[in-house]
Scaffold this motif. Structure first.
Motif, PDB file in Angstrom:
ATOM      1  N   ARG A  37       2.256   1.953  -3.437  1.00  0.00           N
ATOM      2  CA  ARG A  37       1.041   2.413  -4.176  1.00  0.00           C
ATOM      3  C   ARG A  37       0.793   3.720  -3.975  1.00  0.00           C
ATOM      4  N   GLY A  38       0.929   4.295  -2.974  1.00  0.00           N
ATOM      5  CA  GLY A  38       0.733   5.493  -2.522  1.00  0.00           C
ATOM      6  C   GLY A  38       1.785   6.591  -2.693  1.00  0.00           C
ATOM      7  N   ALA A  66      -2.155   6.305   3.242  1.00  0.00           N
ATOM      8  CA  ALA A  66      -2.185   5.519   2.266  1.00  0.00           C
ATOM      9  C   ALA A  66      -2.297   3.822   2.816  1.00  0.00           C
ATOM     10  N   ARG A 109       0.994  -1.252  -0.145  1.00  0.00           N
ATOM     11  CA  ARG A 109      -0.098  -0.001  -0.094  1.00  0.00           C
ATOM     12  C   ARG A 109       0.696   1.356  -0.193  1.00  0.00           C
ATOM     13  N   ARG A 162       0.938  11.228   4.845  1.00  0.00           N
ATOM     14  CA  ARG A 162       0.402  10.919   3.870  1.00  0.00           C
ATOM     15  C   ARG A 162       0.467   9.293   3.409  1.00  0.00           C
ATOM     16  N   ARG A 165       2.151   7.820  -6.506  1.00  0.00           N
ATOM     17  CA  ARG A 165       1.113   8.960  -6.640  1.00  0.00           C
ATOM     18  C   ARG A 165       1.930  10.234  -5.952  1.00  0.00           C
ATOM     19  N   CYS A 166       2.534  10.282  -4.997  1.00  0.00           N
ATOM     20  CA  CYS A 166       2.885  11.368  -4.252  1.00  0.00           C
ATOM     21  C   CYS A 166       4.490  11.518  -4.169  1.00  0.00           C
ATOM     22  N   LYS A 177      -5.569   3.382  -0.014  1.00  0.00           N
ATOM     23  CA  LYS A 177      -5.673   4.192  -1.309  1.00  0.00           C
ATOM     24  C   LYS A 177      -4.688   4.618  -1.926  1.00  0.00           C
TER      25      LYS A 177
END
Ligand code: FE2
Lengths: 394, 168
Positions: free
Chosen positions: B32-33, B163, B29, B159, B36-37, B168
């Protein structure tokens, strides 16, 4: 130093004058009677391969097949052709005479035969290779450099898929390593110097990178002492058999050291320079070693300080205050490099190799970052760090 | 081994397996997070070939298999997808050391804690991503012990924790 380590050097070592004449006896001991002799065209021309064959035959062992077609950049096709010849002639063992390329190709042939498959892709990786059938393997290095006779690594290109397949497996280690001073006698001064610096680089990186352990340290330190004692003599006078033997021993010791503790950033960048720009491996090592040592100084300075003892000898070591030893160790290597630049024009800067353009740096960096050797380097190295190093040695 | 000791040993192994399973899920996870960031993780993953699949496996399970595509990014998949590279721990304890931050990936490699199947160079980018994830997930003093260099945080660590918690 890591809290857990592993070490393997199964090879019986035959070192010194007359070693070639003992190969037949060793093969017999391994239960092998029909060896395939492998080498390359250059070594056949210089009579080096013939010398080995004659020595084996004099002791009553006749090669059942001979494969002299190994190119400088070996590939899976070459390996498969050699394996085919092996099978057709009912061979039962391998005797390889040559530099890194021939010895690695023989490891590949052994692997194909042991696994019974021509497709080695599923065996790529680190410690992922099953033992398979045991093919006795006698390795006879003709350079004092790669240490391949004592390492568990083989790199074999797959040109069709454009990948260099890397195999790291204890099952690739030769059964016998033959270090006969006659084998390196014809090596030209510049190649002697470059391959010797490769040996020094194996020893320094093995002795200072993350995977170092007490046994590889002992091998590496001895190798450094032998290089410092013999390399310039072997370069100045190729017929100095004592110096040739000293360098052959150094190469094996350093090979065994890095086979069990791996090499670091010098090799990661060196492999990339070889792959992208065809810089000879030893020359890349010679160019990069001091600069990368300075880069790593903050992480393993005290270890470099300890290496001053084999690098410069007990008098200089004792006379140098502890805080100054790391820099003195780097200077000792630069001193050796300076002498080699004078005697045989071994380039100490990247531009002097005549093979690299500054525009190649991006490709070199990308490849170095994905080289497995970078993982055990004591200091993290990103793209900007490698660029700075390349610019420093440009 | 006396019976009681053997039973305790088996219980310990079961617990270690459960911890590893949890940590591997968190790692998946977090990665994956971070895709994105964090620009560095995104940059590494963008270089992977389409459909690149990497697997981390313990003997007897659990297995974490991650599949990367340009459209979906990094997603966990089941064992029907063949991995391009597999990191196979030699024992449950070896995986436990890595999962609980006693060893970083480089340290685990240097100590022969895992076997690598596949192209060695194709796994280096993944190692850098895991290092970055560990830099976010572990407190700084801890990360310093297992990483050669603690990567700078591009975004607040919260953050990445979110995640992990919210998947997410
Ligand atoms: Fe080398």
């Amino acid at each position: 130093m890591q809290e857990y380590f592993e070490f393997k050097l199964p090879a019986k070592i035959l070192s010194g004058g007359g070693a070639l004449e003992h190969i037949a006896h060793e093969l017999e001991g391994l239960g092998a009677h029909s060896p395939m002799l492998m080498s390359d065209a250059g070594l056949v021309r210089f009579g080096v391969a013939g010398q080995v064959k004659a020595a084996m035959e004099a002791s009553g062992c006749h090669p059942a097949a001979e494969f002299y077609d190994v190119p400088a950049d070996s590939s899976i096709q070459v390996v498969n052709r050699a394996a085919e010849l092996f099978r057709c002639n009912g061979c039962d063992s391998l005797v390889a005479v040559g530099g890194g390329s021939v010895l690695d190709t023989a490891k590949g042939v052994g692997m194909v035969l042991a696994q019974g498959t021509e497709d080695l892709r599923q065996n790529m990786g680190c410690e992922a290779l099953p033992r398979g059938q045991h093919i006795p393997y006698v390795a006879i290095p003709t350079t004092a450099g790669t240490g391949s006779e004592a390492t568990l690594v083989a790199v074999i290109a797959d040109p069709d898929r454009q990948v260099k397949m890397e195999f790291i497996s204890y099952h690739l280690l030769p059964d016998v390593a033959v270090l006969d001073p006659r084998m390196t006698r014809t090596l030209p001064p510049r190649v002697t110097a470059a391959t010797g610096m490769d040996t020094l680089c194996h020893a320094v990186e093995a002795a200072s990178c993350l995977q170092r352990n007490p046994i590889s340290d002992a091998f590496a330190e001895k190798a450094i002492g032998l290089v410092m004692a013999h390399l310039t003599d072997a370069v100045d006078d190729g017929d100095n058999l004592a110096a040739r033997q000293g360098m052959a021993n150094a190469s094996l010791l350093a090979g065994a050291a890095f086979s069990n503790s791996m090499v670091g950033l010098v090799h990661a960048i060196g492999h990339a320079l070889g792959g992208v720009c065809r810089v000879p491996h030893g020359e890349a090592m010679n160019i990069l070693l001091p600069a990368v040592m300075r880069y790593n100084l903050s992480k393993c300075g005290s270890r470099y300080g300890e290496l001053l003892l084999p690098l410069a000898g007990p008098e200089i070591y004792a006379a140098t205050p502890a805080p100054e030893r790391p820099m003195a160790a780097i200077q000792a290597i630069e001193g050796l490099r300076g002498r080699l630049a004078q005697t045989c024009k071994l380039p100490a800067r990247l531009r002097d190799t005549g093979k690299v353009q500054e525009s190649d740096f991006d490709a070199v960096i990308a490849r170095a970052l994905n080289d497995g050797a970078i993982i055990v380097n004591p200091r993290e190295a990103g793209a900007s760090d490698i660029r700075a190093l390349l610019q420093e040695v440009w | 081994m006396p019976m009681k000791k053997e039973r305790l040993y088996r219980v310990k192994l079961r617990c270690q397996r459960a911890v590893c399973s949890l940590v591997l899920t968190c790692l998946s996870r977090a990665l994956r997070g971070l895709e994105r960031c964090d620009s560095r993780v995104r940059g590494e993953m963008a270089q992977w070939p389409e459909g690149f699949c990497i697997s981390m496996e313990l003997p007897g399970g659990p297995v974490l298999r991650l599949h990367h595509t340009k459209s979906k990014g990094l997603v966990p998949v089941d064992s029907s997808v063949q991995p391009d590279v597999a990191i196979r721990f030699k024992s449950v304890q070896d995986a436990f050391y890595l999962c609980t931050g006693r060893l970083g990936v480089a340290g685990a490699y240097a100590q022969h804690r895992f076997v690598l199947r596949g192209n060695v160079s194709s796994v280096m980018g993944f190692v850098r991503c895991v290092d970055i994830a560990e830099g976010y997930l572990f407190p700084r003093f801890w990360a310093r012990r297992i990483l050669k260099e603690v990567p700078a945080h591009e975004v607040p660590a919260i953050r990445v924790y979110l995640a992990v918690l919210l998947a997410k």
